[in-house]
Design a protein around this motif. Structure first.
Motif, short mmCIF file in Angstrom:
data_model
loop_
_atom_site.label_atom_id
_atom_site.label_comp_id
_atom_site.label_asym_id
_atom_site.label_seq_id
_atom_site.Cartn_x
_atom_site.Cartn_y
_atom_site.Cartn_z
N ALA A 57 0.81 -1.22 0.00
CA ALA A 57 0.00 0.00 0.00
C ALA A 57 0.84 1.26 0.00
CB ALA A 57 -0.94 0.00 1.20
N TYR A 58 2.13 1.13 -0.29
CA TYR A 58 3.03 2.28 -0.23
C TYR A 58 3.70 2.51 -1.58
CZ TYR A 58 2.48 1.91 4.80
OH TYR A 58 1.96 1.86 6.06
N ARG A 59 3.93 3.80 -1.86
CA ARG A 59 4.70 4.14 -3.06
C ARG A 59 6.17 3.83 -2.79
NH1 ARG A 59 4.50 6.83 -7.87
NH2 ARG A 59 2.24 6.96 -7.64
N MET A 60 6.79 3.17 -3.74
CA MET A 60 8.20 2.82 -3.65
C MET A 60 8.93 3.42 -4.84
SD MET A 60 7.91 -1.14 -2.34
CE MET A 60 9.61 -1.18 -1.73
N GLY A 61 10.23 3.58 -4.70
CA GLY A 61 10.93 4.22 -5.81
C GLY A 61 12.43 4.02 -5.78
N TRP A 62 13.05 4.60 -6.79
CA TRP A 62 14.51 4.60 -6.93
C TRP A 62 15.02 6.03 -7.01
CZ3 TRP A 62 17.29 0.12 -6.76
CH2 TRP A 62 16.60 -1.08 -6.96
N THR A 80 13.88 2.98 -2.28
CA THR A 80 13.20 3.70 -1.20
C THR A 80 11.75 3.26 -1.09
OG1 THR A 80 12.44 5.51 -2.61
CG2 THR A 80 14.64 5.72 -1.66
N THR A 81 11.13 3.58 0.05
CA THR A 81 9.72 3.28 0.22
C THR A 81 9.04 4.35 1.06
OG1 THR A 81 8.10 1.57 0.79
CG2 THR A 81 9.98 1.83 2.29
N ASP A 82 7.73 4.33 1.01
CA ASP A 82 6.90 5.27 1.76
C ASP A 82 7.10 6.71 1.29
OD1 ASP A 82 6.69 3.72 5.07
OD2 ASP A 82 6.76 2.86 3.07
N LEU A 83 7.19 6.91 -0.01
CA LEU A 83 7.31 8.27 -0.52
C LEU A 83 6.05 9.06 -0.19
CD1 LEU A 83 9.36 6.63 -2.38
CD2 LEU A 83 8.98 8.46 -4.04
N LYS A 84 6.22 10.26 0.36
CA LYS A 84 5.07 11.10 0.70
C LYS A 84 4.51 11.80 -0.54
CE LYS A 84 6.51 11.97 5.47
NZ LYS A 84 7.68 11.06 5.42
N GLU A 85 5.34 11.97 -1.54
CA GLU A 85 4.89 12.52 -2.82
C GLU A 85 5.46 11.63 -3.91
OE1 GLU A 85 5.93 16.64 -3.14
OE2 GLU A 85 5.03 17.16 -1.20
#
Length: 120
Positions: free
Chosen positions: A31-36, A97-102
């Motif tokens: 349920a979280y946005r994840m990224g690089w 990364t995980t849990d990006l707020k934006e």
């Protein structure tokens, strides 16, 4: 405790491809946005790509759009970054990364990174 472990970095010639992986653990991430993100020596951290939850919306930095593809496998708690048509400018450490707020900023957790080197 949230842990993010990257793998798949290495050396590639310009025009080549690499696939980065990130294994997440410590809780569920679906349920979280994840990224690089990436950070070259002497430069600020730079957003690369992120992916949300269903319907898995994706966002890319202009510098990688059309060349990189981010994806996720919630069953495996993993995200991936397919890097195609690599350029020498892509050389740096890539962090999961995980849990990006934006969509492009403010992750709560970071992995230690994996080094990508693109030679011309």
């Amino acid at each position: 405790q949230v842990q993010l472990v990257e793998s798949g970095g290495g050396s590639v010639q310009a025009g080549g491809s690499l696939r980065l992986s990130c294994a997440a653990s410590g809780r569920t991430f679906s349920a979280y946005r994840m990224g690089w993100f990436r950070q070259a020596q002497g430069k600020e951290r730079e957003f690369v790509a992120s992916i949300g939850w269903i319907p898995y919306s994706t966002t890319y930095a202009d510098s990688v759009k059309g060349r990189f593809t981010i994806s996720r496998d919630n069953a495996k708690n993993a995200i991936f970054l397919q890097m195609n048509t690599c350029e020498p400018e892509d050389t740096t450490v890539y962090c999961c990364t995980t849990d990006l707020k934006e969509t492009t900023r403010y992750p709560n957790y970071w992995g230690k990174g994996t080094l990508v080197t693109v030679s011309s």
